[in-house]
Enzyme design. Structure first.
Site, PDB file in Angstrom:
ATOM      1  CG  ASN A   9      41.166  41.986  45.117  1.00 54.25           C
ATOM      2  OD1 ASN A   9      40.472  42.210  46.108  1.00 54.25           O
ATOM      3  ND2 ASN A   9      41.977  42.894  44.583  1.00 54.25           N
ATOM      4  CD1 TRP A  10      35.991  37.825  45.919  1.00 52.57           C
ATOM      5  CD2 TRP A  10      34.771  37.801  47.811  1.00 52.57           C
ATOM      6  NE1 TRP A  10      35.601  36.536  46.147  1.00 52.57           N
ATOM      7  CE2 TRP A  10      34.848  36.479  47.300  1.00 52.57           C
ATOM      8  CE3 TRP A  10      34.059  38.018  48.992  1.00 52.57           C
ATOM      9  CZ2 TRP A  10      34.245  35.385  47.932  1.00 52.57           C
ATOM     10  CZ3 TRP A  10      33.454  36.933  49.628  1.00 52.57           C
ATOM     11  CH2 TRP A  10      33.544  35.634  49.098  1.00 52.57           C
ATOM     12  CE  LYS A  11      39.916  44.613  42.084  1.00 51.74           C
ATOM     13  NZ  LYS A  11      40.249  45.380  40.887  1.00 51.74           N
ATOM     14  CG  HIS A  95      45.171  45.773  44.219  1.00 54.39           C
ATOM     15  ND1 HIS A  95      44.522  46.788  43.558  1.00 54.39           N
ATOM     16  CD2 HIS A  95      44.833  44.634  43.586  1.00 54.39           C
ATOM     17  CE1 HIS A  95      43.818  46.263  42.566  1.00 54.39           C
ATOM     18  NE2 HIS A  95      43.988  44.960  42.558  1.00 54.39           N
ATOM     19  CD  GLU A  97      41.475  48.372  42.502  1.00 55.92           C
ATOM     20  OE1 GLU A  97      41.098  47.740  43.496  1.00 55.92           O
ATOM     21  OE2 GLU A  97      41.317  47.962  41.324  1.00 55.92           O
ATOM     22  CD  GLU A 167      46.140  42.564  40.006  1.00 61.41           C
ATOM     23  OE1 GLU A 167      45.239  41.764  39.770  1.00 61.41           O
ATOM     24  OE2 GLU A 167      46.039  43.466  40.856  1.00 61.41           O
ATOM     25  N   GLY A 173      39.828  46.011  35.578  1.00 63.90           N
ATOM     26  CA  GLY A 173      38.447  46.477  35.561  1.00 63.90           C
ATOM     27  C   GLY A 173      38.040  47.165  34.272  1.00 63.90           C
ATOM     28  CB  SER A 213      40.130  42.387  32.020  1.00 61.31           C
ATOM     29  OG  SER A 213      39.828  43.724  32.384  1.00 61.31           O
TER      30      SER A 213
HETATM   31  P1  13P Z   1      39.597  42.738  37.328  1.00 60.63           P
HETATM   32  O1  13P Z   1      39.714  41.252  37.166  1.00 60.63           O
HETATM   33  O2  13P Z   1      38.219  43.192  37.721  1.00 60.63           O
HETATM   34  O3  13P Z   1      40.147  43.478  36.141  1.00 60.63           O
HETATM   35  O4  13P Z   1      40.527  43.155  38.578  1.00 60.63           O
HETATM   36  C1  13P Z   1      41.823  42.672  38.620  1.00 60.63           C
HETATM   37  C2  13P Z   1      42.386  42.977  39.941  1.00 60.63           C
HETATM   38  O5  13P Z   1      42.643  44.111  40.281  1.00 60.63           O
HETATM   39  C3  13P Z   1      42.597  41.846  40.867  1.00 60.63           C
HETATM   40  O6  13P Z   1      43.350  42.243  41.966  1.00 60.63           O
END
Ligand code: 13P
Length: 251
Positions: A9-11, A95, A97, A167, A173, A213
């Protein structure tokens, strides 16, 4: 046997040049890997250029969200058919976020899941608790509620298109990964819940990813858990070498 599934997931990261370079790097590293399903999920605006970089490879394309309507006056939104048109196979939904920064509700996520499946996309449906919810002993209740509401009305053959991603919000993150035991405990609960609300064969076939993470150094121990079938990777998916290393560890 569930085939492992690792998605990046590149966000809201990359630009037009680095997105293509990252996709090409992943393709190059993974030419011989066919025992793991792999996807990358770039920002909407780079879907088409990344699709071109992935063409004729074993790396699939996913989007990070979708709207549930087919078309019309929904400024800023993107439909399932638009994603299909850009060669997407997968779409991330729910997600943390989008839930916690952008205010998405379980009801909206349920509509999006239904639309995605009807539109021929394979959703990666994310669930997970906040730190205060874990500290208050509410992890299982929170995750169960998200799954029951998200999958409402979907417990038939359509559900087989879905991958669930657990998650924990406190692990995203932050560098603070859930322990393999913490991940396994929730994954096992999710599988049991799917068996209860659908049936055991659906639960046994459903892939459940862990996200939060995840990185090369913790991939093996997370993936060694019996109910961890894959990873949804944020930060580490932005480096072709790290992301590929994780996939090769699993392969
Ligand atoms: P990180 O791997 O940066 O913690 O993010 C996880 C995530 O939200 C994947 O969708």
């Amino acid at each position: 046997m569930r085939k492992p599934f690792i998605a990046g997931n590149w966000k809201m990261n990359t630009n037009s040049a680095t997105a293509v370079a990252l996709a090409a790097g992943v393709v190059n590293e993974l030419q011989d890997v066919d025992t793991v399903d792999v996807a990358v999920c770039p920002p909407y605006v780079y879907l088409q250029s990344v699709a071109a970089a992935l063409s004729a490879s074993n790396v699939a394309l996913g989007a990070q969200d979708v709207y549930f309507e087919d078309n019309g006056a929904f400024t800023g939104e993107i439909s399932c058919q638009m994603l299909k048109d850009c060669c997407c196979t997968y779409v991330i939904l729910g997600h943390s976020e989008r839930r916690h920064v952008l205010g998405e509700t379980d009801e909206l996520i349920n509509k999006k899941l239904k639309a995605a499946i009807a539109g021929g996309l394979m959703p990666i449906f994310c669930v997970g608790e906040l730190l205060e919810e874990r500290d208050a002993g509410k992890t299982m209740d929170v995750v169960e509620g998200q799954i029951r509401k998200g999958l409402d009305g979907l417990c038939d053959e359509r559900i087989q298109a879905i991958t669930i991603a657990y998650e924990p919000v406190w692990a995203i993150g932050t560098g603070r990964t859930a322990t393999p035991e913490q991940a396994q405990e929730v994954h096992a609960m999710i599988r049991q819940l799917i068996a209860t609300i659908c049936d055991k064969s659906v639960a046994d076939a459903m892939r459940i990813q862990y996200g939060g993470s995840a990185k090369p150094s913790n991939t093996a121990e997370l993936m060694a858990q019996p109910d961890v079938d894959g990873l949804l990777v944020g930060g580490a998916s932005l480096k072709a070498e790290d992301f590929s290393k994780m996939i090769k560890t699993v392969a």
